[in-house]
Design an enzyme around this catalytic site. Structure first.
Site, PDB file in Angstrom:
ATOM      1  CE  LYS A 159      -4.210   1.797   2.108  1.00 41.82           C
ATOM      2  NZ  LYS A 159      -4.973   2.048   0.882  1.00 41.82           N
TER       3      LYS A 159
HETATM    4  C1  LIG Z   1      -5.941   0.273  -4.332  1.00 43.28           C
HETATM    5  C2  LIG Z   1      -6.750  -0.307  -3.228  1.00 43.28           C
HETATM    6  N1  LIG Z   1      -7.262  -1.552  -3.386  1.00 43.28           N
HETATM    7  C3  LIG Z   1      -7.996  -2.129  -2.423  1.00 43.28           C
HETATM    8  C4  LIG Z   1      -8.284  -1.488  -1.231  1.00 43.28           C
HETATM    9  C5  LIG Z   1      -9.111  -2.164  -0.181  1.00 43.28           C
HETATM   10  O1  LIG Z   1      -8.289  -2.506   0.900  1.00 43.28           O
HETATM   11  P1  LIG Z   1      -8.884  -2.633   2.378  1.00 43.28           P
HETATM   12  O2  LIG Z   1     -10.130  -3.442   2.267  1.00 43.28           O
HETATM   13  O3  LIG Z   1      -7.818  -3.333   3.142  1.00 43.28           O
HETATM   14  O4  LIG Z   1      -9.146  -1.249   2.844  1.00 43.28           O
HETATM   15  C6  LIG Z   1      -7.780  -0.203  -1.026  1.00 43.28           C
HETATM   16  C7  LIG Z   1      -8.035   0.520   0.229  1.00 43.28           C
HETATM   17  O5  LIG Z   1      -7.225   0.481   1.103  1.00 43.28           O
HETATM   18  C8  LIG Z   1      -6.985   0.394  -2.037  1.00 43.28           C
HETATM   19  O6  LIG Z   1      -6.489   1.621  -1.879  1.00 43.28           O
END
Ligand SMILES: Cc1ncc(COP(=O)(O)O)c(C=O)c1O
Length: 295
Positions: A159
């Site tokens: 991330k």
């Molecule tokens: C690019 C991206 N994909 C997927 C997610 C979903 O991740 P999560 O469910 O852990 O928040 C997020 C959000 O954090 C994101 O920024």
């Protein structure tokens, strides 16, 4: 949501181990994280004073940093304690939490082995959409021009702030056309994810979702898969071609911020949010609520 800029708010931000006044939580312009994208972050929600999957978020934050070749100088336990302190100090029961880690200023070139690693954590109010009637209409998504990067091109499962460069461009283009967000394909043109959320489809009572080996495997995605299986709903993780979207009846996106949000349109494809989406929206909202611990 308040339109007060994020650097002009009141409150307290945890910054490298200390609680500092919100407006004083600043960094220098010559920070590696700003120039070279060496920054990773989290997005988490607290419900009723408890951060949902808090530990998993802290673990992912440390893992995201390791994928960028840096080590956050705080353990998972220390990050957990810091987040709890930030939430408590904010006075909020329902909140969004944003931990962010970045390389500092010791070296200002591509190489940055000696740079201090910083960590900050802020919390603010970000209500989820409680009006299920409006929400069930579903949002409209564009299909982005940019592709999610090949894991040989970028640390795709981190991330990392830098990976959001093409997400912001794609979201701007989508919003300019009147869409809420954009669906992104992967570099092989399979359905991947949205700019800040994962995606699911329904066909004949079965859930289909892209295999998360080439983009962020969202914690909400993992939660929804578990909730569906708990109900005996089959979940298939696989490569999905865009043309297949013709045959899907329902679609929704998942994320800590988005929670479970129904989708009505993706480019030329149409969906009708229905029972399965509603069930999982409700199951998710029940799951995130802090449970009373049995005596
Ligand atoms: C690019 C991206 N994909 C997927 C997610 C979903 O991740 P999560 O469910 O852990 O928040 C997020 C959000 O954090 C994101 O920024």
């Amino acid at each position: 949501m308040s339109m007060i800029p994020f650097d002009e708010r009141d409150g307290t931000i945890w910054f490298d181990g200390a609680m500092v006044p919100w407006r004083e939580a600043k960094i220098h312009v010559l920070s590696h994280g700003l120039h070279y994208g060496s920054s990773v972050f989290e997005g988490e929600r607290a419900y009723g004073g408890r951060i949902f999957k808090s530990r998993e978020h802290s673990e992912r934050l440390r893992r995201s940093a390791q994928l960028l070749d840096f080590e956050i100088p705080f353990s998972v336990d220390e990050i957990e304690a810091a987040k709890a302190l930030v939430l408590k100090t904010s006075g909020l029961q329902d909140a969004y939490l944003r931990p962010v880690a970045w390389r500092g200023s010791e070296m200002m070139g591509v190489a940055a082995q000696k740079n201090t690693i910083h960590l900050a954590i802020a919390a603010w109010e970000w209500p989820s959409y409680f009006d299920p009637a409006t929400k069930m209409k579903g949002i409209r998504l564009d299909i982005a021009d940019y592709r999610r990067p090949d894991p040989r091109t970028a640390p795709s499962t981190s991330k990392a702030a830098g990976l959001y460069m093409i997400c912001t461009i794609s979201k701007h283009r989508a919003e300019n056309k009147g869409y809420a967000d954009a669906l992104m394909l992967d570099w092989e043109d399979n359905v991947a994810e949205c700019t800040g959320a994962n995606v699911f489809f329904v066909k004949d009572g079965v859930l289909h979702t892209p295999q998360a080996d080439r983009f962020l495997n969202g914690l909400t995605r993992q939660t929804v898969i578990e909730l569906a299986r708990r109900r005996g709903i089959e979940v298939i993780e696989r490569r999905i071609r865009p043309e297949e979207m013709t045959g899907f009846s329902e679609c929704f996106i998942t994320g800590s911020a988005a929670e479970v949000t129904p989708v009505a349109e993706i480019g030329p494809y149409r969906f009708t949010p229905a029972a399965l989406t509603k069930t999982l929206m409700d199951d998710y909202l029940a799951e995130v609520q802090p449970r009373a611990v049995a005596a």
